[in-house]
Design an enzyme around this catalytic site. Structure first.
Site, mmCIF file in Angstrom:
data_model
loop_
_atom_site.group_PDB
_atom_site.id
_atom_site.type_symbol
_atom_site.label_atom_id
_atom_site.label_comp_id
_atom_site.label_asym_id
_atom_site.label_seq_id
_atom_site.Cartn_x
_atom_site.Cartn_y
_atom_site.Cartn_z
ATOM 1 N N ASN A 1 0.839 -1.202 0.000
ATOM 2 C CA ASN A 1 0.000 0.000 0.000
ATOM 3 C C ASN A 1 0.872 1.249 0.000
ATOM 4 O O ASN A 1 1.934 1.287 0.624
ATOM 5 C CB ASN A 1 -1.016 -0.001 1.139
ATOM 6 C CG ASN A 1 -0.423 -0.209 2.521
ATOM 7 O OD1 ASN A 1 0.576 -0.884 2.686
ATOM 8 N ND2 ASN A 1 -1.056 0.371 3.519
ATOM 9 N N GLU B 1 0.303 5.251 0.611
ATOM 10 C CA GLU B 1 -0.665 6.257 1.058
ATOM 11 C C GLU B 1 -0.265 7.652 0.598
ATOM 12 O O GLU B 1 0.857 7.894 0.160
ATOM 13 C CB GLU B 1 -0.792 6.196 2.587
ATOM 14 C CG GLU B 1 -1.302 4.838 3.042
ATOM 15 C CD GLU B 1 -1.581 4.750 4.529
ATOM 16 O OE1 GLU B 1 -1.145 5.648 5.277
ATOM 17 O OE2 GLU B 1 -2.249 3.772 4.920
ATOM 18 N N CYS C 1 -4.125 0.541 -2.525
ATOM 19 C CA CYS C 1 -3.942 -0.683 -1.751
ATOM 20 C C CYS C 1 -2.881 -1.570 -2.400
ATOM 21 O O CYS C 1 -2.636 -1.501 -3.611
ATOM 22 C CB CYS C 1 -5.240 -1.477 -1.695
ATOM 23 S SG CYS C 1 -6.533 -0.716 -0.715
ATOM 24 N N GLU D 1 -2.978 -4.705 -3.145
ATOM 25 C CA GLU D 1 -3.490 -5.617 -4.184
ATOM 26 C C GLU D 1 -3.558 -4.919 -5.540
ATOM 27 O O GLU D 1 -3.186 -5.481 -6.575
ATOM 28 C CB GLU D 1 -4.898 -6.113 -3.815
ATOM 29 C CG GLU D 1 -4.967 -6.940 -2.549
ATOM 30 C CD GLU D 1 -5.215 -6.107 -1.298
ATOM 31 O OE1 GLU D 1 -4.712 -4.957 -1.206
ATOM 32 O OE2 GLU D 1 -5.919 -6.616 -0.412
ATOM 33 N N CYS E 1 -10.043 -5.126 0.253
ATOM 34 C CA CYS E 1 -11.165 -4.188 0.418
ATOM 35 C C CYS E 1 -12.108 -4.303 -0.784
ATOM 36 O O CYS E 1 -11.805 -4.969 -1.773
ATOM 37 C CB CYS E 1 -10.640 -2.759 0.576
ATOM 38 S SG CYS E 1 -10.153 -1.982 -0.986
ATOM 39 N N CYS F 1 -10.653 -3.252 -4.184
ATOM 40 C CA CYS F 1 -9.707 -4.252 -4.704
ATOM 41 C C CYS F 1 -10.440 -5.492 -5.205
ATOM 42 O O CYS F 1 -10.024 -6.109 -6.187
ATOM 43 C CB CYS F 1 -8.687 -4.624 -3.640
ATOM 44 S SG CYS F 1 -7.503 -3.292 -3.343
HETATM 45 N N1 THU Z 1 -5.172 -1.642 2.545
HETATM 46 C C1 THU Z 1 -4.580 -2.431 1.603
HETATM 47 O O1 THU Z 1 -3.510 -2.113 1.068
HETATM 48 N N2 THU Z 1 -5.211 -3.581 1.258
HETATM 49 C C2 THU Z 1 -6.313 -4.073 1.874
HETATM 50 O O2 THU Z 1 -6.785 -5.130 1.499
HETATM 51 C C3 THU Z 1 -6.932 -3.326 2.980
HETATM 52 C C4 THU Z 1 -6.440 -1.932 3.159
HETATM 53 C C5 THU Z 1 -4.471 -0.414 2.948
HETATM 54 C C6 THU Z 1 -5.073 0.878 2.492
HETATM 55 C C7 THU Z 1 -4.546 1.840 3.541
HETATM 56 O O3 THU Z 1 -3.242 2.261 3.173
HETATM 57 C C8 THU Z 1 -4.434 0.996 4.793
HETATM 58 O O4 THU Z 1 -4.424 -0.347 4.363
HETATM 59 C C9 THU Z 1 -5.548 1.206 5.800
HETATM 60 O O5 THU Z 1 -6.789 1.109 5.193
#
Ligand code: THU
Length: 127
Positions: free
Chosen positions: A40, A42, A51, A53, A84, A87
């Site tokens: 991920n 941000e 994310c 994925e 999520c 994704c």
């Molecule tokens: N996140 C992911 O990278 N993948 C997931 O399946 C769930 C959430 C990340 C997004 C964000 O940077 C952090 O986790 C919190 O939501």
């Protein structure tokens, strides 16, 4: 521990998550057995966060890969972290009914299928 799970845990180390402090790694295996990783990433605007994925899917697609076998997702939670909703939509469109393997740093794992994680999807078949 399979190689794919280890790759997801390793990719998680590259997470850029200064806002949530929630690091996620992904490792997507294509039909040739090559592994495409993601973490991920941000952003200060929050909404532009990507994310792990989706980073893995888009990295692979940008290199011309179109067929996938399974994905591993790593996060440090006791109840294993699933992809999520956004994704799931992307994984369904570009990877179809692949296996989704979840893992945490303690080595707990669980394997699901996209069709169970994302039932009755809206996809190109409706268009
Ligand atoms: N996140 C992911 O990278 N993948 C997931 O399946 C769930 C959430 C990340 C997004 C964000 O940077 C952090 O986790 C919190 O939501």
């Amino acid at each position: 521990m399979t190689e794919l799970l280890a790759a997801a845990l390793a990719a998680r180390q590259h997470a850029h998550a200064p806002y949530s402090h929630f690091a996620v790694g992904a490792a997507l295996e294509d039909i040739h057995g090559h592994v495409h990783t993601g973490c991920n990433v941000e952003n200060a605007t929050y909404g532009l966060t990507l994310c792990a994925e989706r980073v893995a899917v888009f990295k692979a697609m940008s290199e011309g890969v179109r067929e996938f076998r399974r994905i591993a997702v790593a996060a440090d939670t006791e109840t294993l972290t699933p992809p999520c909703g956004a994704c799931r939509q992307i994984l369904w469109e570009f990877c179809g009914d692949i296996e989704v393997m979840l893992v945490n740093p303690g080595g707990k794992t669980e394997t699901l299928r996209m069709k169970d994680l994302f039932p009755r999807a809206f996809d190109a078949s409706f268009l």
